[in-house]
Design an enzyme around this catalytic site. Structure first.
Site, short mmCIF file in Angstrom:
data_model
loop_
_atom_site.label_atom_id
_atom_site.label_comp_id
_atom_site.label_asym_id
_atom_site.label_seq_id
_atom_site.Cartn_x
_atom_site.Cartn_y
_atom_site.Cartn_z
N ARG A 17 76.02 5.13 51.80
CA ARG A 17 75.22 6.37 51.77
C ARG A 17 76.11 7.59 51.59
O ARG A 17 75.77 8.52 50.88
CB ARG A 17 74.36 6.49 53.05
CG ARG A 17 73.71 7.85 53.22
CD ARG A 17 72.51 7.85 54.17
NE ARG A 17 72.72 7.12 55.40
CZ ARG A 17 73.50 7.53 56.42
NH1 ARG A 17 74.16 8.67 56.34
NH2 ARG A 17 73.63 6.80 57.50
N TYR A 69 58.80 22.96 35.63
CA TYR A 69 58.24 21.61 35.77
C TYR A 69 57.32 21.62 36.99
O TYR A 69 57.70 22.10 38.06
CB TYR A 69 59.39 20.61 35.95
CG TYR A 69 58.95 19.27 36.46
CD1 TYR A 69 58.02 18.52 35.77
CD2 TYR A 69 59.46 18.76 37.65
CE1 TYR A 69 57.60 17.29 36.25
CE2 TYR A 69 59.05 17.52 38.13
CZ TYR A 69 58.11 16.80 37.43
OH TYR A 69 57.70 15.58 37.92
N ASP A 141 68.12 24.06 35.47
CA ASP A 141 67.64 22.69 35.22
C ASP A 141 67.93 22.42 33.74
O ASP A 141 67.26 22.95 32.85
CB ASP A 141 66.14 22.61 35.54
CG ASP A 141 65.57 21.20 35.31
OD1 ASP A 141 66.18 20.43 34.55
OD2 ASP A 141 64.51 20.90 35.89
N LYS A 166 65.90 11.09 32.41
CA LYS A 166 65.52 11.46 31.04
C LYS A 166 66.65 11.15 30.05
O LYS A 166 67.02 10.01 29.91
CB LYS A 166 65.09 12.93 31.05
CG LYS A 166 64.11 13.28 32.17
CD LYS A 166 62.76 12.64 31.95
CE LYS A 166 61.87 12.52 33.18
NZ LYS A 166 61.88 13.56 34.17
N1 PLP Z 1 63.02 18.76 35.81
C1 PLP Z 1 62.46 18.55 34.61
C2 PLP Z 1 62.64 19.55 33.53
C3 PLP Z 1 61.69 17.40 34.40
O1 PLP Z 1 61.14 17.20 33.17
C4 PLP Z 1 61.51 16.48 35.46
C5 PLP Z 1 60.67 15.27 35.30
O2 PLP Z 1 59.83 15.18 34.44
C6 PLP Z 1 62.11 16.74 36.69
C7 PLP Z 1 62.86 17.89 36.83
C8 PLP Z 1 61.94 15.80 37.87
O3 PLP Z 1 62.73 14.68 37.73
P1 PLP Z 1 62.40 13.24 38.41
O4 PLP Z 1 61.13 12.76 37.78
O5 PLP Z 1 63.61 12.42 38.07
O6 PLP Z 1 62.24 13.48 39.88
#
Ligand code: PLP
Length: 344
Positions: A17, A69, A141, A166
């Site tokens: 961990r 998001y 992000d 992604k």
């Molecule tokens: N940030 C963006 C721009 C995203 O498109 C996503 C998921 O679609 C996330 C954060 C969240 O990621 P996760 O689904 O891996 O928790």
């Protein structure tokens, strides 16, 4: 992990961990890719986001994009609001509205560009300057752009966040997240403590999968961008289409900033089809090569009616379909769209 007879840890790893050799390898890889000092890998992008908020702590105020998001906004509104973290949402394409949202207790400005699902572009350098003028941390992000197309640290940001689910993983077979820091400061120490003590970490196998994906990242991004251009140009000229959101199109509101801060325009686009909600859902229903599914950034093209997924309060127009343009032959993608749209 084994201790030597004297009780020391010859290899440095105490317990998975806290740190793990495979996770260490991924963290070094992601820090190098972004040009940061250190990285921390998490069980999902949302776990990485959550860790930033937890590290900022109660009493903090954070400025977030109006069109972040939806999971990020959901976390901020439904989880962190109850823990004493206040938020303001601002239109990140309007730097003055972000400046106006700043308060003395603002600890971070959260930037997402291009944004999900409106593919809006925010000026990272100017927003980072606004954050710093207010003594706040600038977080980007960088999930949709990836470090191949956009370099947030070179534009002044302090922390980069990723959903490695992604493009970094790149094959739709892993869930993961990461934070990368420009410098190992006090905020980063708190992030590290929450990562190791809280344990929302990426499993070793998932770390390995992300590293395997990263090996082909620049070539995959080249293909995603080229295919997205072909699809966006085709859609923009179609009579059944009201609007295409893709910053590579010269008419797109984000084109000028994206041309300055990105090396290409990415593989994500959204399209507003005529006929509103019913038209969009029927169009998606006729597609044969595109898979109707959530997520993005893999080799297979995916399409999704975002308003249905996000539910009440969504900012996604009812006629909008989000498209993750994959690595199939672009002629096949266009032929599929043609048969779906020609019956609209
Ligand atoms: N940030 C963006 C721009 C995203 O498109 C996503 C998921 O679609 C996330 C954060 C969240 O990621 P996760 O689904 O891996 O928790």
């Amino acid at each position: 992990f084994e201790r030597a007879p004297d009780g020391s840890l010859p290899h440095g790893w105490l317990y998975s961990r806290n740190a793990n050799p495979t996770r260490d390898a991924l963290e070094h890889c992601l820090a190098a890719l972004e040009g940061g000092a250190e990285a921390a890998a998490f069980a999902s992008g949302s776990a990485a986001t959550m860790t930033v908020f937890q590290a900022l702590g109660g009493g903090a105020h954070v400025v977030l994009p109006l069109d972040a998001y939806y999971g990020t906004l959901k976390l901020a509104r439904e989880v962190f609001a109850t823990l004493g973290i206040s938020i303001s949402v601002a239109d990140m394409s309007d730097v003055e509205s972000v400046r106006a949202a700043m308060r003395p207790e603002t600890k971070a400005v959260w930037i997402e560009t291009p944004s999900n699902p409106l593919v809006a572009v925010a000026d990272i350098a100017r927003l980072a300057a606004v954050a710093h003028a207010g003594g706040a941390t600038a977080v980007v992000d960088n999930t949709w752009a990836t470090p191949v197309l956009q370099r947030p640290f070179e534009l002044g940001c302090d922390i980069v966040m990723h959903s490695t689910t992604k493009y970094l993983g790149g094959h739709g077979d892993v869930l993961g997240g990461a934070l990368v820091t420009r410098e190992a400061n006090a905020l980063w120490e708190r992030i590290r403590t929450i990562q190791s003590a809280g344990g929302a970490v990426a499993s070793p196998f998932d770390c390995w999968l992300v590293m395997r994906g990263v090996r082909t990242l620049p070539y995959r991004m080249r293909g995603h961008c080229a295919n997205a251009r072909a699809v966006a140009e085709y859609l923009a000229a179609h009579r059944a289409v009201e609007r295409v959101h893709w910053p590579g199109l010269p008419a797109d509101a984000g084109h000028e900033i994206a041309s300055r801060q990105m090396s290409d325009y990415g593989g994500m686009l959204s399209v507003v089809v005529r006929g509103g909600r019913d038209g969009a859902i029927a169009t998606a229903g006729r597609l044969e090569l595109f898979t109707r599914a959530t997520s993005l950034g893999g080799p297979e093209s995916l399409v999704e009616h975002r308003a249905s997924v996000e539910g009440p309060g969504t900012r996604a127009p009812e006629g909008l379909l989000r498209v993750s343009v994959g690595l199939e032959h672009p002629d096949d993608l266009i032929a599929d769209l043609e048969q779906a749209l020609s019956r609209a």
